[in-house]
Scaffold this active site. Structure first.
Site, PDB file in Angstrom:
ATOM      1  CD1 TRP A 186      39.824   8.774 -12.013  1.00  0.00           C
ATOM      2  CD2 TRP A 186      42.299   8.150 -13.168  1.00  0.00           C
ATOM      3  NE1 TRP A 186      41.145   7.635 -11.319  1.00  0.00           N
ATOM      4  CE2 TRP A 186      42.013   8.367 -11.512  1.00  0.00           C
ATOM      5  CE3 TRP A 186      42.705   7.719 -13.448  1.00  0.00           C
ATOM      6  CZ2 TRP A 186      43.275   6.869 -10.914  1.00  0.00           C
ATOM      7  CZ3 TRP A 186      44.061   7.457 -13.117  1.00  0.00           C
ATOM      8  CH2 TRP A 186      44.239   6.629 -11.191  1.00  0.00           C
ATOM      9  CG  ASP A 267      43.207   3.401 -17.500  1.00  0.00           C
ATOM     10  OD1 ASP A 267      43.677   2.936 -16.912  1.00  0.00           O
ATOM     11  OD2 ASP A 267      43.100   5.004 -16.915  1.00  0.00           O
ATOM     12  CE  LYS A 303      39.501   0.876 -10.059  1.00  0.00           C
ATOM     13  NZ  LYS A 303      39.092   1.873  -8.946  1.00  0.00           N
TER      14      LYS A 303
HETATM   15  C1  LMR Z   1      38.300   6.376  -8.661  1.00  0.00           C
HETATM   16  O1  LMR Z   1      38.338   7.002  -9.880  1.00  0.00           O
HETATM   17  O2  LMR Z   1      37.712   5.926  -7.739  1.00  0.00           O
HETATM   18  C2  LMR Z   1      38.918   5.013  -8.478  1.00  0.00           C
HETATM   19  O3  LMR Z   1      39.905   4.399 -10.470  1.00  0.00           O
HETATM   20  C3  LMR Z   1      39.913   5.177  -7.530  1.00  0.00           C
HETATM   21  C4  LMR Z   1      41.342   6.424  -7.684  1.00  0.00           C
HETATM   22  O4  LMR Z   1      42.593   6.068  -7.286  1.00  0.00           O
HETATM   23  O5  LMR Z   1      40.903   7.815  -7.935  1.00  0.00           O
END
Ligand code: LMR
Length: 457
Positions: A186, A267, A303
């Site tokens: 991420w 996480d 979520k």
């Molecule tokens: C995502 O990856 O789309 C979500 O976790 C929202 C975000 O804050 O990035």
């Protein structure tokens, strides 16, 4: 104190340096009398006119939009009636609408009707019930760490806030201030950990050739990580790839991590979203806690309870002894207090109300499973639609990957083509949020993928 200064600090200070140098040049007695006079003029100009014309922020550059949240900004600007936002990981109903769970509405009603509730500050570490219940949710109610009071849990601002508090705690109190994150991960992880004061390194995770786990690469990279380093692990439903290790692979990862004295930092943003079962999705965390070793866990209720904007989450630090956990908590307070003082009440009260009532908890698990199942059925529908169209390539990863996202394998140009020609919005790495799809929109997406693969190469 921070081993890696964020790059914008350097850019910021060099912009300041440039401005100071230019002023010094003007004031330098050896420079031409004309420029000195100009400098004097500018200094003696009326304070009002310089006040009106020069902003003290005029050096500030326009920052790019966030790679994920910026997709929604672009989507909102598009007037097309067929536009589709598959960027941000946020659940949508079959009608494409955001969903508030019934059990959340019920909990809110209970809170509104409770006249004893006040709006006083809550403790720095948040609501005690919420913290206890969150720990039970992730570690299991029979967890030895909870029974032996070796875990401290503090309420934080969703997953991001929990990760950031964890990072700052580690930067202050953990000797090996390096964190290994998977490639890819991420996007926000890199910034959270760097700004939290950790040096960020990477380990192999995803293999584009199989669109699956690069298990060998993962073992090799973690095997050669510096002793004691922190390792970021996605507890389940890896973001952005949707690729998780099997339980057997998790066990091998655990053994490697423990043998190298690495410190796992989980996480957990999708508990319940991967399989539909809260317990099954918590298994990777639980096998690490069962061995008696230490770890950190960031939890988010964005979520799985649909509480995105309420910013509800928790950071747990599992220690080997209860007295250590209690001292760790005292230091977490010192991280949190100057950051945002104490967390907000509402979202955590909703979570606590649901988790402590067995009927409401049960209702939640049913609604959660329904969300997970709808996502799974979207995977099947999209896969079938691409097969039916004869879209070139192997699309089986769509049904093999799990959780909210499919890492399609589409490249940046193909994504740009789909946005331009089909008004489909997704992150440029080819990730699509399956939770944003519906039976109605699957054909549109399949047409777009098919055209992108055939035309944009
Ligand atoms: C995502 O990856 O789309 C979500 O976790 C929202 C975000 O804050 O990035």
């Amino acid at each position: 104190m921070h081993p890696q200064l964020p790059s914008f600090d350097a850019a910021h200070s060099s912009a300041i340096d440039r401005r100071i140098n230019s002023l010094l040049k003007h004031l330098d007695p050896s420079s031409s009398s004309q420029s000195a006079a100009a400098a004097m003029d500018s200094l003696s100009a009326s304070p009002t006119s310089s006040f009106q014309s020069n902003s003290v922020f005029s050096h500030v550059d326009q920052a790019p939009e966030d790679p994920i949240l910026g997709v929604t900004v672009a989507y909102n600007k598009d007037p097309s009636p067929v536009k589709l936002n598959l960027g941000v990981g946020a659940y949508r109903t079959e009608e494409g609408k955001p969903l508030i769970l019934n059990v959340v509405r019920k909990a809110e009603q209970i809170l509104v009707n409770d006249s004893t509730r006040v709006k006083e500050y809550i403790p720095i570490v948040g609501i005690a019930d919420f913290n206890k219940l969150s720990a039970k949710l992730i570690f299991g109610s029979d967890s030895p760490a909870i029974q032996e009071s070796r875990v401290t849990t503090v309420q934080c601002l969703s997953g991001t806030g929990s990760l950031r508090v964890g990072a700052e705690f580690l930067a202050r109190h953990y000797a090996q201030r390096t964190i290994y994150v998977p490639v890819p991960t991420w996007g926000n992880h890199l910034k959270i950990f760097a700004l939290g004061g950790l040096a960020v390194k990477t380990y192999r995770y995803y293999d584009p050739s199989t669109r699956g786990l690069h298990f060998q690469g993962l073992l090799e990279d973690l095997g050669s990580a510096e002793m004691g380093s922190v390792v970021l692990l996605h507890a389940c439903a890896h973001n952005p790839t949707g690729v998780d290790p099997t339980l057997e692979q998790w066990e091998q990862i655990r053994q490697l991590i423990r043998s190298k004295g690495l410190l796992p930092f989980f996480d957990s943003a999708y508990q319940g979203f991967a399989s539909g079962s809260l317990d099954a999705d918590a298994q990777p965390v639980r096998i690490f806690v069962a061995d008696g070793g230490e770890c950190l866990v960031a939890q988010s209720y964005a979520k799985n309870m649909g509480l995105y904007g309420e910013r509800v989450g928790a950071l747990s630090i599992v220690c080997k002894k209860a007295d250590v956990a209690s001292r760790v908590e005292s230091q977490l307070k010192l991280v949190i207090r100057p950051m945002y003082s104490s967390p907000p009440i509402h979202g955590a009260s909703i979570v606590a109300t649901i988790l402590k009532d067995s009927e409401m908890y049960h209702e939640w698990t049913i609604e959660l499973k329904a969300m997970a199942d709808r996502i799974i059925s979207m995977r099947q529908e999209l896969h079938e639609a691409l097969l039916a169209k004869g879209t070139p390539g192997d699309w089986s990863h769509i049904i093999k990957q799990i959780g909210m996202f499919t890492f399609t394998g589409l490249n940046k140009d193909q994504v740009a083509f789909m946005t331009k020609e089909f008004h489909i919005y997704m992150t440029s790495d080819g990730r699509i949020s399956m939770a944003g799809l519906s039976s109605r929109t699957v054909p549109h997406l399949a047409d777009a993928i098919d055209a992108a693969v055939k035309l944009a190469g």
